[in-house]
Design a protein around this motif. Structure first.
Motif, mmCIF file in Angstrom:
data_model
loop_
_atom_site.group_PDB
_atom_site.id
_atom_site.type_symbol
_atom_site.label_atom_id
_atom_site.label_comp_id
_atom_site.label_asym_id
_atom_site.label_seq_id
_atom_site.Cartn_x
_atom_site.Cartn_y
_atom_site.Cartn_z
ATOM 1 N N PHE A 21 4.197 -6.546 6.405
ATOM 2 C CA PHE A 21 3.271 -5.599 5.781
ATOM 3 C C PHE A 21 3.637 -4.161 6.134
ATOM 4 O O PHE A 21 4.275 -3.895 7.158
ATOM 5 C CB PHE A 21 1.836 -5.864 6.249
ATOM 6 N N GLU A 22 3.189 -3.251 5.277
ATOM 7 C CA GLU A 22 3.289 -1.824 5.548
ATOM 8 C C GLU A 22 1.926 -1.193 5.292
ATOM 9 O O GLU A 22 1.259 -1.522 4.304
ATOM 10 C CB GLU A 22 4.323 -1.162 4.616
ATOM 11 N N ASN A 23 1.527 -0.304 6.161
ATOM 12 C CA ASN A 23 0.239 0.366 5.999
ATOM 13 C C ASN A 23 0.431 1.639 5.177
ATOM 14 O O ASN A 23 0.311 2.764 5.676
ATOM 15 C CB ASN A 23 -0.374 0.675 7.361
ATOM 16 N N THR A 24 0.740 1.442 3.902
ATOM 17 C CA THR A 24 0.956 2.575 3.000
ATOM 18 C C THR A 24 0.262 2.290 1.674
ATOM 19 O O THR A 24 0.068 1.120 1.287
ATOM 20 C CB THR A 24 2.442 2.825 2.722
ATOM 21 N N LEU A 25 -0.098 3.342 0.974
ATOM 22 C CA LEU A 25 -0.731 3.188 -0.331
ATOM 23 C C LEU A 25 0.221 2.518 -1.318
ATOM 24 O O LEU A 25 -0.180 1.644 -2.082
ATOM 25 C CB LEU A 25 -1.157 4.562 -0.855
ATOM 26 N N TYR A 74 -6.305 -0.832 2.217
ATOM 27 C CA TYR A 74 -5.606 0.369 2.670
ATOM 28 C C TYR A 74 -6.581 1.535 2.820
ATOM 29 O O TYR A 74 -6.537 2.267 3.823
ATOM 30 C CB TYR A 74 -4.500 0.746 1.684
ATOM 31 N N GLN A 75 -7.469 1.716 1.851
ATOM 32 C CA GLN A 75 -8.427 2.818 1.920
ATOM 33 C C GLN A 75 -9.390 2.634 3.088
ATOM 34 O O GLN A 75 -9.808 3.611 3.724
ATOM 35 C CB GLN A 75 -9.203 2.925 0.603
ATOM 36 N N PHE A 76 -9.739 1.405 3.397
ATOM 37 C CA PHE A 76 -10.538 1.146 4.588
ATOM 38 C C PHE A 76 -9.818 1.653 5.836
ATOM 39 O O PHE A 76 -10.421 2.288 6.715
ATOM 40 C CB PHE A 76 -10.831 -0.347 4.732
ATOM 41 N N GLY A 77 -8.516 1.374 5.921
ATOM 42 C CA GLY A 77 -7.740 1.842 7.069
ATOM 43 C C GLY A 77 -7.768 3.358 7.181
ATOM 44 O O GLY A 77 -7.864 3.908 8.290
ATOM 45 N N CYS A 78 -7.694 4.048 6.059
ATOM 46 C CA CYS A 78 -7.747 5.518 6.077
ATOM 47 C C CYS A 78 -9.085 6.007 6.621
ATOM 48 O O CYS A 78 -9.141 6.933 7.443
ATOM 49 C CB CYS A 78 -7.514 6.071 4.674
#
Length: 430
Positions: free
Chosen positions: A3-7, A413-417
């Motif tokens: 996985f990658e934590n990117t949009l 992803y938006q949750f992570g932001c």
């Protein structure tokens, strides 16, 4: 998968998702003029857009036919519950004869206990999990008291070992063996509401049967979340609600499963009602109760049509999507949430947030329970204010449910932001 934590990565996963279009079949809340990230389908599922149309059919028939809608409506009300049976049976891995939608969850469990918890002086104990949902604990307590037993003696609660959050299933098996001469019933939540731990229901059922006990399950957090095979697992009975993963609307009708080995035996004691009576003779208004065969024989009253119409709008979506397909997406979506969460939290050493849900994907559904360490409920409130709708369970756990029918990888992803922003603010304040 790496996985990658990117949009860009999240959007790529959404493009590859064959179930992505189902998201558009649900209404997503806008609170305080903000499109929220909804991660609490384990408490109340989102509204299907089709629900209003399904409900309008019945409202229009009520207006047109009045009481005659029971027989002449588009979906005659006298048999409406039968429309929900095939999809419900498919979700729990049952024959149609083993399933019916009726009443509400705890009401149904009490009715099933009438038939399947019939203790004797010798065999009266129930093995269940510690930290079960309170309604289940009240059920067990009042049932054993009703039969004249002391709950402290009759209810054996299996807790996590010291320093752990999850129950070791070997401890359950050991307890079954230890109390086999006194054991009447093994009763667990299929998925524990607090930790999200998924129990091996097949193994627990077999262990109960091996010592002459019965096995039943509360599937409130399992149905519509993980594939179930209740018939093949030889589960004796089960019940569930429909307002969580099944998106049936708040407080809507529940469902039950009774294995055919019991359901076809109409001599089994039960509490009767006219909707469980022989439907060919139901309107003859006879005095003697003659239960229908199968799970329908546990029904009491005629069914709540409007609620069932809303539920049908969601069950029809499940029938199209398929629970196995949803499970495949769920495993990836939950794993991505776990990755994003850990990636963000690792940057803030002074604030400890710990996932207490099993790390092993096959031992959980689409829920991650997060224990707040070094902070308090104000953090959950801040999360809510940031537009993340999750839920809080005392004393210190936030539950997040990425539901595969309507949550996206970009949601995660938006949750992570938003989590990253909150933790940065908390670290600065401290």
């Amino acid at each position: 998968m790496t996985f990658e934590n990117t949009l860009a990565f999240a959007q790529q996963l959404d493009r590859e998702d064959t179930l992505a279009d189902y998201r558009e079949q649900f209404l997503h809340p806008i609170i305080n003029d903000q499109q929220v990230l909804y991660f609490t389908g384990n408490s109340l599922g989102l509204q299907p857009k089709a629900a209003r149309d399904y409900l309008d059919i019945e409202l229009n028939d009520w207006a047109k036919w009045g009481v005659e809608g029971h027989f002449y409506g588009t979906n005659p009300w006298v048999s409406y519950h039968e429309l929900l049976t095939p999809a419900s049976a498919q979700l729990v891995g049952a024959n149609d004869s083993e399933v019916v939608c009726m009443n509400s969850l705890t009401t149904n469990l009490h009715l099933l206990f009438v038939s399947f918890y019939r203790p004797t002086k010798q065999k009266y104990k129930i093995i269940s999990e510690a930290k079960m949902f309170p309604s289940d604990r009240y059920l067990l307590e009042t049932q054993v008291r009703h039969h004249g037993f002391d709950p402290d003696d009759a209810i054996i609660e299996i807790a996590p070992r010291e320093g752990q959050h999850l129950i070791d299933e070997q401890d359950i098996l050991d307890a079954i063996a230890e109390h086999q001469d006194e054991l009447a019933l093994v009763f667990f939540g299929g998925v524990n509401y607090f930790t999200g731990q998924l129990f091996d229901m097949k193994k627990l059922t077999q262990a109960a049967h091996d010592v002459g006990a019965l096995a039943g399950f509360d599937l409130a957090h399992a149905v519509g979340n993980v594939p179930l095979h209740l018939h093949d697992w030889q589960v004796d009975f089960a019940a569930w609600c429909t307002y969580k993963y099944l998106n049936g609307s708040a407080g809507n009708v529940g469902g039950i499963f009774v294995h055919d080995k019991h359901g076809q035996d109409t001599s089994i004691p039960r509490f009767g009602g006219w909707w469980g009576h022989n439907k060919e003779r139901r309107f003859l208004m006879e005095n003697t109760f003659e239960p229908m065969s199968g799970a329908e024989g546990w029904q009491l009253s005629n069914v709540p049509i409007m609620g069932m119409a809303v539920l049908k709008s969601s069950l029809d979506i499940f029938a199209q999507a398929g629970i196995e397909n949803l499970r495949a997406k769920s495993l990836k979506l939950t794993a991505f949430l776990e990755f994003v969460f850990n990636d963000v939290v690792a940057k803030f050493e002074h604030i400890k947030l710990q996932i207490i849900t099993p790390i092993e994907p096959m031992q959980r559904g689409c829920q991650l329970s997060v224990k707040l360490i070094g902070t308090d409920k104000s953090f959950f409130q801040a999360l809510t204010n940031a537009g993340v709708i999750a839920d809080f369970r005392e004393p210190d756990v936030v539950r997040l449910a990425p539901v595969p029918l309507y949550n996206s990888f970009e949601d995660v992803y938006q949750f992570g932001c938003r989590l990253n922003t909150l933790l940065r603010e908390y670290q600065h304040e401290r």
